[in-house]
Design an enzyme around this catalytic site. Sequence first.
Site, PDB file in Angstrom:
ATOM      1  N   LYS A   1       0.829  -1.216   0.000  1.00  0.00           N
ATOM      2  CA  LYS A   1       0.000   0.000   0.000  1.00  0.00           C
ATOM      3  C   LYS A   1       0.863   1.265   0.000  1.00  0.00           C
ATOM      4  O   LYS A   1       0.606   2.192  -0.765  1.00  0.00           O
ATOM      5  CB  LYS A   1      -0.927   0.030   1.219  1.00  0.00           C
ATOM      6  CG  LYS A   1      -1.899  -1.145   1.291  1.00  0.00           C
ATOM      7  CD  LYS A   1      -2.876  -0.996   2.450  1.00  0.00           C
ATOM      8  CE  LYS A   1      -2.232  -1.023   3.811  1.00  0.00           C
ATOM      9  NZ  LYS A   1      -1.730  -2.338   4.250  1.00  0.00           N
TER      10      LYS A   1
ATOM     11  N   ARG B   1      -9.730   0.435   9.127  1.00  0.00           N
ATOM     12  CA  ARG B   1      -9.273  -0.909   9.453  1.00  0.00           C
ATOM     13  C   ARG B   1     -10.294  -1.687  10.271  1.00  0.00           C
ATOM     14  O   ARG B   1     -10.067  -2.848  10.603  1.00  0.00           O
ATOM     15  CB  ARG B   1      -8.008  -0.796  10.285  1.00  0.00           C
ATOM     16  CG  ARG B   1      -6.745  -1.284   9.615  1.00  0.00           C
ATOM     17  CD  ARG B   1      -5.652  -1.032  10.614  1.00  0.00           C
ATOM     18  NE  ARG B   1      -4.414  -1.695  10.368  1.00  0.00           N
ATOM     19  CZ  ARG B   1      -3.437  -1.218   9.623  1.00  0.00           C
ATOM     20  NH1 ARG B   1      -3.574  -0.098   8.968  1.00  0.00           N
ATOM     21  NH2 ARG B   1      -2.296  -1.869   9.531  1.00  0.00           N
TER      22      ARG B   1
ATOM     23  N   ARG C   1      11.615  -5.994   4.916  1.00  0.00           N
ATOM     24  CA  ARG C   1      11.475  -4.573   5.231  1.00  0.00           C
ATOM     25  C   ARG C   1      12.011  -4.284   6.643  1.00  0.00           C
ATOM     26  O   ARG C   1      12.622  -3.253   6.884  1.00  0.00           O
ATOM     27  CB  ARG C   1       9.987  -4.181   5.135  1.00  0.00           C
ATOM     28  CG  ARG C   1       9.713  -2.711   5.383  1.00  0.00           C
ATOM     29  CD  ARG C   1       8.284  -2.347   5.041  1.00  0.00           C
ATOM     30  NE  ARG C   1       7.355  -2.691   6.110  1.00  0.00           N
ATOM     31  CZ  ARG C   1       6.029  -2.507   6.036  1.00  0.00           C
ATOM     32  NH1 ARG C   1       5.475  -2.018   4.957  1.00  0.00           N
ATOM     33  NH2 ARG C   1       5.251  -2.836   7.048  1.00  0.00           N
TER      34      ARG C   1
ATOM     35  N   ARG D   1      11.307  -0.351  11.668  1.00  0.00           N
ATOM     36  CA  ARG D   1       9.977  -0.579  12.259  1.00  0.00           C
ATOM     37  C   ARG D   1      10.017  -1.806  13.147  1.00  0.00           C
ATOM     38  O   ARG D   1      10.194  -2.925  12.674  1.00  0.00           O
ATOM     39  CB  ARG D   1       8.934  -0.770  11.142  1.00  0.00           C
ATOM     40  CG  ARG D   1       8.445   0.541  10.585  1.00  0.00           C
ATOM     41  CD  ARG D   1       7.349   0.344   9.586  1.00  0.00           C
ATOM     42  NE  ARG D   1       6.207  -0.420  10.115  1.00  0.00           N
ATOM     43  CZ  ARG D   1       5.062  -0.524   9.466  1.00  0.00           C
ATOM     44  NH1 ARG D   1       4.897   0.073   8.300  1.00  0.00           N
ATOM     45  NH2 ARG D   1       4.080  -1.222   9.996  1.00  0.00           N
TER      46      ARG D   1
ATOM     47  N   ARG E   1      -0.538  -9.511  13.408  1.00  0.00           N
ATOM     48  CA  ARG E   1      -1.162  -8.481  12.573  1.00  0.00           C
ATOM     49  C   ARG E   1      -2.072  -9.111  11.508  1.00  0.00           C
ATOM     50  O   ARG E   1      -3.120  -8.567  11.177  1.00  0.00           O
ATOM     51  CB  ARG E   1      -0.092  -7.589  11.941  1.00  0.00           C
ATOM     52  CG  ARG E   1       0.437  -6.555  12.943  1.00  0.00           C
ATOM     53  CD  ARG E   1       1.858  -6.177  12.676  1.00  0.00           C
ATOM     54  NE  ARG E   1       2.041  -5.413  11.461  1.00  0.00           N
ATOM     55  CZ  ARG E   1       3.210  -5.322  10.800  1.00  0.00           C
ATOM     56  NH1 ARG E   1       4.269  -5.971  11.231  1.00  0.00           N
ATOM     57  NH2 ARG E   1       3.301  -4.601   9.720  1.00  0.00           N
TER      58      ARG E   1
HETATM   59  P1  ADP Z   1       0.939  -2.375   8.158  1.00  0.00           P
HETATM   60  O1  ADP Z   1      -0.141  -2.201   7.122  1.00  0.00           O
HETATM   61  O2  ADP Z   1       2.217  -2.886   7.582  1.00  0.00           O
HETATM   62  O3  ADP Z   1       0.502  -3.132   9.381  1.00  0.00           O
HETATM   63  P2  ADP Z   1       0.684   0.379   9.076  1.00  0.00           P
HETATM   64  O4  ADP Z   1       1.797   1.343   9.024  1.00  0.00           O
HETATM   65  O5  ADP Z   1      -0.532   0.658   8.287  1.00  0.00           O
HETATM   66  O6  ADP Z   1       1.385  -0.967   8.659  1.00  0.00           O
HETATM   67  O7  ADP Z   1       0.215   0.175  10.595  1.00  0.00           O
HETATM   68  C1  ADP Z   1       1.122  -0.145  11.633  1.00  0.00           C
HETATM   69  C2  ADP Z   1       0.358  -0.274  12.963  1.00  0.00           C
HETATM   70  O8  ADP Z   1      -0.266   0.992  13.286  1.00  0.00           O
HETATM   71  C3  ADP Z   1      -0.808  -1.265  12.986  1.00  0.00           C
HETATM   72  O9  ADP Z   1      -0.401  -2.591  13.278  1.00  0.00           O
HETATM   73  C4  ADP Z   1      -1.696  -0.666  14.105  1.00  0.00           C
HETATM   74  O10 ADP Z   1      -1.198  -0.969  15.397  1.00  0.00           O
HETATM   75  C5  ADP Z   1      -1.541   0.820  13.910  1.00  0.00           C
HETATM   76  N1  ADP Z   1      -2.585   1.359  12.995  1.00  0.00           N
HETATM   77  C6  ADP Z   1      -2.390   1.896  11.763  1.00  0.00           C
HETATM   78  N2  ADP Z   1      -3.567   2.282  11.217  1.00  0.00           N
HETATM   79  C7  ADP Z   1      -4.528   1.962  12.127  1.00  0.00           C
HETATM   80  C8  ADP Z   1      -5.941   2.080  12.153  1.00  0.00           C
HETATM   81  N3  ADP Z   1      -6.622   2.603  11.118  1.00  0.00           N
HETATM   82  N4  ADP Z   1      -6.611   1.646  13.250  1.00  0.00           N
HETATM   83  C9  ADP Z   1      -5.968   1.131  14.288  1.00  0.00           C
HETATM   84  N5  ADP Z   1      -4.627   0.987  14.335  1.00  0.00           N
HETATM   85  C10 ADP Z   1      -3.908   1.380  13.268  1.00  0.00           C
END
Ligand code: ADP
Length: 194
Positions: free
Chosen positions: A14, A89, A128, A134, A146
Amino acid sequence: MFNLVLFGPPGSGKGTQAQKLIEKYKLVHLSTGDLLRNEIANQTPLGLEAKKIMDSGQLVPDEVVIGIINNCLEKNTGATGFLFDGFPRTLKQAEALDKLLVEKATGINLVLALEVNENELVRRLLERGKTSGRSDDTSEEVIRKRFQVYSNDTAPVAAYYKEQGKFKPIFGEGSIDEIFDALCKEIDSATAKQ
Ligand code: ADP
């Protein structure tokens, strides 16, 4: 306005595709993951709280991310469109987003979902994790957590948008440019119908 949701599991690409799409279509990029990591980097109270949750692979509470998105929408009133990345999400977030957009006399036009098989996702995330700094990408256990959260809480969001006829799956394996072309085709056909 043209508002796009880029949907897909962790590691589906994404972020990479979002960078290319915002440039081509002049959209404002709203990545809740990036916004939360920014809070962590600035050591804000919200960031300190979010870090623990993110490091365990769980979701940050809906109210928190909805508040962050609301602030960003307010700050970008002149935007010609938004690209939502990593948001919504949960079903609650999807419903809240619809409400916020209705208040602005707009809505979600299209949801593009990147589909990648799970072994490939784990491979990409661990790769990554070697360079991204991260902490949630370095442990296979957190990565699997996750995915579990994704299938429990996030997959229902797909059904929500399918019902609205806005959901388009895109095969997310292949070269970055091939996937980008497939995404652009869907966007161009959706905007042509507007
Ligand atoms: P990825 O898609 O690789 O998991 P992101 O950078 O989108 O990475 O998200 C990393 C973390 O940030 C998630 O595992 C969650 O803990 C938090 N997070 C991100 N977006 C949301 C969201 N919309 N609602 C709740 N938690 C979120």
